[in-house]
Design an enzyme around this catalytic site. Structure first.
Site, short mmCIF file in Angstrom:
data_model
loop_
_atom_site.label_atom_id
_atom_site.label_comp_id
_atom_site.label_asym_id
_atom_site.label_seq_id
_atom_site.Cartn_x
_atom_site.Cartn_y
_atom_site.Cartn_z
N ASN A 201 0.87 -1.18 0.00
CA ASN A 201 0.00 0.00 0.00
C ASN A 201 0.91 1.23 0.00
OD1 ASN A 201 -1.84 2.01 0.49
ND2 ASN A 201 -2.39 1.33 2.55
N TRP A 202 1.05 1.84 -1.15
CA TRP A 202 2.01 2.95 -1.29
C TRP A 202 1.48 4.25 -0.71
CZ3 TRP A 202 4.17 2.34 -7.02
CH2 TRP A 202 4.87 1.12 -7.10
N LYS A 203 0.21 4.30 -0.39
CA LYS A 203 -0.41 5.51 0.18
C LYS A 203 -0.08 6.73 -0.71
CE LYS A 203 -0.27 3.27 4.64
NZ LYS A 203 -0.23 3.36 6.08
N GLY B 61 2.22 2.25 10.79
CA GLY B 61 3.19 3.34 10.67
C GLY B 61 3.88 3.70 11.98
N HIS C 159 -9.68 1.39 4.73
CA HIS C 159 -8.40 1.55 5.44
C HIS C 159 -8.60 2.51 6.62
CE1 HIS C 159 -4.30 2.67 6.37
NE2 HIS C 159 -3.94 1.55 5.77
N SER D 26 3.13 -2.14 10.42
CA SER D 26 4.58 -2.24 10.64
C SER D 26 5.14 -3.62 10.33
CB SER D 26 4.94 -1.80 12.06
OG SER D 26 4.55 -0.46 12.26
N GLU E 31 -5.66 -4.87 10.40
CA GLU E 31 -4.63 -3.86 10.60
C GLU E 31 -4.91 -3.12 11.91
OE1 GLU E 31 -2.65 -2.70 6.69
OE2 GLU E 31 -4.38 -1.41 6.92
N GLU F 172 -6.96 4.89 7.63
CA GLU F 172 -6.71 6.31 7.30
C GLU F 172 -7.93 6.92 6.59
OE1 GLU F 172 -2.90 5.54 5.48
OE2 GLU F 172 -2.12 5.07 7.47
N GLY G 20 2.74 -1.16 4.30
CA GLY G 20 2.80 0.27 3.99
C GLY G 20 4.24 0.71 3.77
N GLY G 21 4.85 1.29 4.81
CA GLY G 21 6.20 1.85 4.71
C GLY G 21 7.21 0.92 4.05
P1 PGA Z 1 2.60 0.28 7.66
O1 PGA Z 1 1.15 0.50 7.00
O2 PGA Z 1 3.14 -1.02 7.12
O3 PGA Z 1 3.41 1.47 7.27
O4 PGA Z 1 2.38 0.19 9.16
C1 PGA Z 1 0.29 -0.57 6.74
C2 PGA Z 1 -1.00 -0.07 6.15
O5 PGA Z 1 -1.45 1.02 6.53
O6 PGA Z 1 -1.60 -0.73 5.28
#
Ligand code: PGA
Length: 254
Positions: free
Chosen positions: A9-11, A174, A96, A214, A168, A98, A235-236
């Site tokens: 997930n590149w956001k 994050g 998600h 994470s 999640e 976010e 994500g990251g």
């Molecule tokens: P993260 O994000 O791996 O940076 O914690 C995961 C996500 O939000 O899908």
């Protein structure tokens, strides 16, 4: 037997050049290493979907990070499932945390989006998970159960084959604080049991449940080795090719 999925997930990250560079590196790794048991998915931002679709060579699947629950019309800033299909998208991340937090998406809207995605033959990745406060107050099973029941309301067994769930925990996203394999497995088993009640056990046994929060090259193998963890939503750690490739490698080795 459920094969693994590793989804990036590149956001709202990367320039177009860096995104193309990253996708080329992932495709090359998959080709050279003949990765066949793990499905890799990437979710770039909307404007990059179309240029990236020309580079994936059928080796990886393309996901959008969100979509509209409507067909088309006066919805400034929104993107429809038909538009996504025109850009080569096969999967859509829905709900998600976010989106829930910054765009106030609730379980009802998320349910409409899930139905829209399924009715247009796309695959939804439904994200669910509790906040830190909900975990500390021991409400995490109730919160996740409600998100699941409301998010999947009105779906039948036929839809279930296409469904992917991502657990999640919000406190792990994050933050560098990953759920331990025991915490994640406990929740994944609970989610599978709930899916068994919503659909039936045989169907629930086939639904892929990804862990996100994470997840990285260091902890992926331990998480993915758990019985009910079918891969990750990353994500990251999906933004750097060496790191993301190590996560695909961890999934493939299991
Ligand atoms: P993260 O994000 O791996 O940076 O914690 C995961 C996500 O939000 O899908």
């Amino acid at each position: 037997m459920r094969n693994k999925i590793v989804a990036g997930n590149w956001k709202m990250n990367l320039s177009l050049n860096n995104a193309l560079f990253l996708v080329d590196a992932i495709v090359e790794y998959i080709e050279i290493n003949a990765i066949k048991n793990t499905q890799t998915i990437i979710a770039p931002s909307f404007p990059f979907l179309h240029p990236i679709s020309g580079r994936i060579k059928g080796k990886i699947k393309l996901a959008a990070q969100n979509c509209s629950e409507y067909n088309n019309g006066a919805y400034t800033g929104d993107v429809s499932t038909e538009m996504l299909k025109d850009c080569g998208v096969s999967h859509v991340i829905i709900g998600h945390s976010e989106r829930r937090k910054y765009h106030h998406e609730n379980d009802e809207t998320i349910n409409l989006k899930i139905k829209k995605v399924l009715s247009d033959d796309l695959i939804p990745i439904l994200c669910i998970g509790e906040t830190l406060q909900e975990r500390e107050n021991n409400q995490y099973f109730d919160v996740v159960k409600t998100q699941l029941i409301k998010g999947l309301e009105g779906l039948n067994k036929h839809h279930a084959d296409k469904l992917i769930i991502a657990y999640e925990p919000v406190w792990a996203i994050g933050t560098g604080k990953t759920a331990s394999p025991e915490q994640a497995q406990e929740m994944h088993a609970f989610i599978r049991m709930q899916l068994g009640e919503i659909f039936d056990k045989a169907i629930a046994d086939e639904i892929k449940i990804l862990y996100g929060g994470s997840c990285n090259a260091q902890n992926a193998a331990q998480l993915f080795a758990c019985n009910d963890i079918d891969g990750g939503l990353i994500g990251g750690a999906s933004l750097k090719s060496e790191e993301f490739i190590k996560i695909i490698e961890a999934a493939e080795k299991i």
